[in-house]
Design an enzyme around this catalytic site. Structure first.
Site, PDB file in Angstrom:
ATOM      1  N   HIS A 105      -5.067   5.158  -9.615  1.00 45.33           N
ATOM      2  CA  HIS A 105      -3.622   5.240  -9.690  1.00 45.33           C
ATOM      3  C   HIS A 105      -3.150   6.312  -8.716  1.00 45.33           C
ATOM      4  O   HIS A 105      -3.945   7.068  -8.147  1.00 45.33           O
ATOM      5  CB  HIS A 105      -3.154   5.558 -11.111  1.00 45.33           C
ATOM      6  N   ASP A 116       2.283   5.828  -4.603  1.00 48.53           N
ATOM      7  CA  ASP A 116       2.518   4.386  -4.747  1.00 48.53           C
ATOM      8  C   ASP A 116       3.576   3.860  -3.784  1.00 48.53           C
ATOM      9  O   ASP A 116       3.366   2.849  -3.102  1.00 48.53           O
ATOM     10  CB  ASP A 116       2.972   4.063  -6.178  1.00 48.53           C
TER      11      ASP A 116
END
Length: 382
Positions: free
Chosen positions: A132, A162
């Site tokens: 992540h 991200d």
């Protein structure tokens, strides 16, 4: 489908989460016809996590497909034949096993731009590992640099990895490859890895380190809260203001408006005097509320701004004047960006639900056996 500089460009998005959908949303905001290929199971569930208020699904059309069925795979490849771009965010090897990898798709459409979004990239020791945002920015050195002196690294929102290091680099790569394909007639694969993008974003700081102007420590440098004139301060009402008075003329105006222009203070770049400056600034800001200081400093060139919550920001006059946020279908959300003088983008702001446009998409793209496909279960209309 829409307006904007990408009107006429068709994008197939293989549904995922996070940076892939955001990249596709940005392309849709700019006018591309984005067809999101959702899982058939998601359509049968009625949307789940992908519907309602998932604004990254705004401006798209959704077709729900059973990717493990031969007929479903053929539907996607038929979409690919009629499209300019495909975006996917699976782990390396997944689309290949589905028969929808780059070789499969480019064989059907040699001019296709095939965009791949991963955390670790398509090759390497970690390429098939889960991850992540926090892990990606950790191994690039970026997370280490965020935080105050003497404290641990501070976890930022996943905007940095991200969406900045991932989505935005995927979009840049796709648009560059799309431009090149219009000249060469050939498509190619865009390998957008969050670790690559996050590292690339830190180029400016690496330059500072190479020039001896940055220490590889947290909270001791000009832009990481080390400098007292680049930090946040608490106000009388327990809220905060942000100070970024770097240039000498802006720093002079900052001192003037703060009421310290005539005070006996250390020099702006006297590192030994920074603790004293910080104390004086903190004491001064405690004298008024955040909004009172906002009236003192803005408009102006002191580079001080109130720290607004996300709720406040959406309705603040400075933002509503420019329409930074828009209200669509009863929900306030960020407006499309950037802006164009001749071909402005726009969005209806309503997130699509999985399979909500299956029948319409297939008919629009010339499929003649829509009813048969729906009856077979290869595609689903929600």
């Amino acid at each position: 489908m829409g307006k904007g500089p990408l009107s006429g460009v068709r994008v197939v998005e293989l549904a995922g989460i996070g940076p892939g959908p955001f990249a596709a949303m940005l392309l849709a905001d700019l006018g591309a016809d984005v067809i999101r290929v959702d899982r058939a199971a998601a359509a049968r569930r009625g949307g789940g996590r992908t519907g309602g208020t998932d604004f990254t699904n705004r401006g798209k059309r959704s077709i729900a497909v059973d990717l493990k069925s031969e007929r479903g795979r053929e539907v996607v490849l038929a979409l690919v034949e009629r499209s300019d771009v495909l975006i996917e965010g699976f782990r390396p090897g997944v689309t290949e096993r589905l028969g929808l990898g780059p070789d499969d798709c480019l064989a059907r459409n040699p001019g296709l731009v095939y965009g791949r979004m991963t955390g670790w990239g398509q090759q390497g020791a970690l390429s098939r590992s889960a991850g992540h945002d926090i892990g990606y920015i950790a191994v690039t050195g970026v997370l280490h640099a965020i935080g105050r002196a003497g404290g641990p690294p501070q976890v930022p929102l996943n905007l940095l990895g991200d969406f900045a290091g991932g989505s935005m680099y995927l979009v840049v790569g796709v648009l560059a490859a799309l431009l090149e394909s219009k000249m060469s007639g050939e498509g190619q694969v865009v390998d957008a890895a969050i670790v690559d993008g996050a590292a690339h974003l830190s180029t400016f700081i690496h330059g500072f380190m190479a020039g001896g102007m940055w220490r590889d420590e947290r909270g001791v440098n000009m832009l990481d809260t080390g400098a007292p004139w680049y930090d946040v301060y608490e106000t009388a009402d327990g809220r905060h203001v942000a100070v970024g008075a770097i240039e000498p003329q802006f720093y002079a105006e900052f001192l003037e408006r703060l009421g310290l222009a005539d005070a006996d203070l250390p020099g702006q770049h006297d590192h030994d005097g920074w603790p004293e400056l910080r104390e004086r600034f903190a004491a001064a800001f405690k004298a008024r509320t955040r909004d009172e200081w906002a009236e003192v400093f803005l408009p102006g060139d002191a580079c001080v701004a109130p720290v607004l919550s996300m709720t406040e920001a959406a309705t603040h006059p400075w933002n509503t004047e420019r329409e930074v946020f828009v209200e669509r279908d009863g929900h306030r959300q960020p407006a499309p960006a950037p802006r164009f003088s001749r071909t402005p983008g726009e969005t209806d702001g309503v997130p699509v639900l999985p399979g909500g446009q299956t029948r319409d998409v297939l008919a629009d793209l010339g499929f003649e056996d829509v009813d048969a496909l729906l009856e077979s279960g290869a595609v689903v209309q929600s």
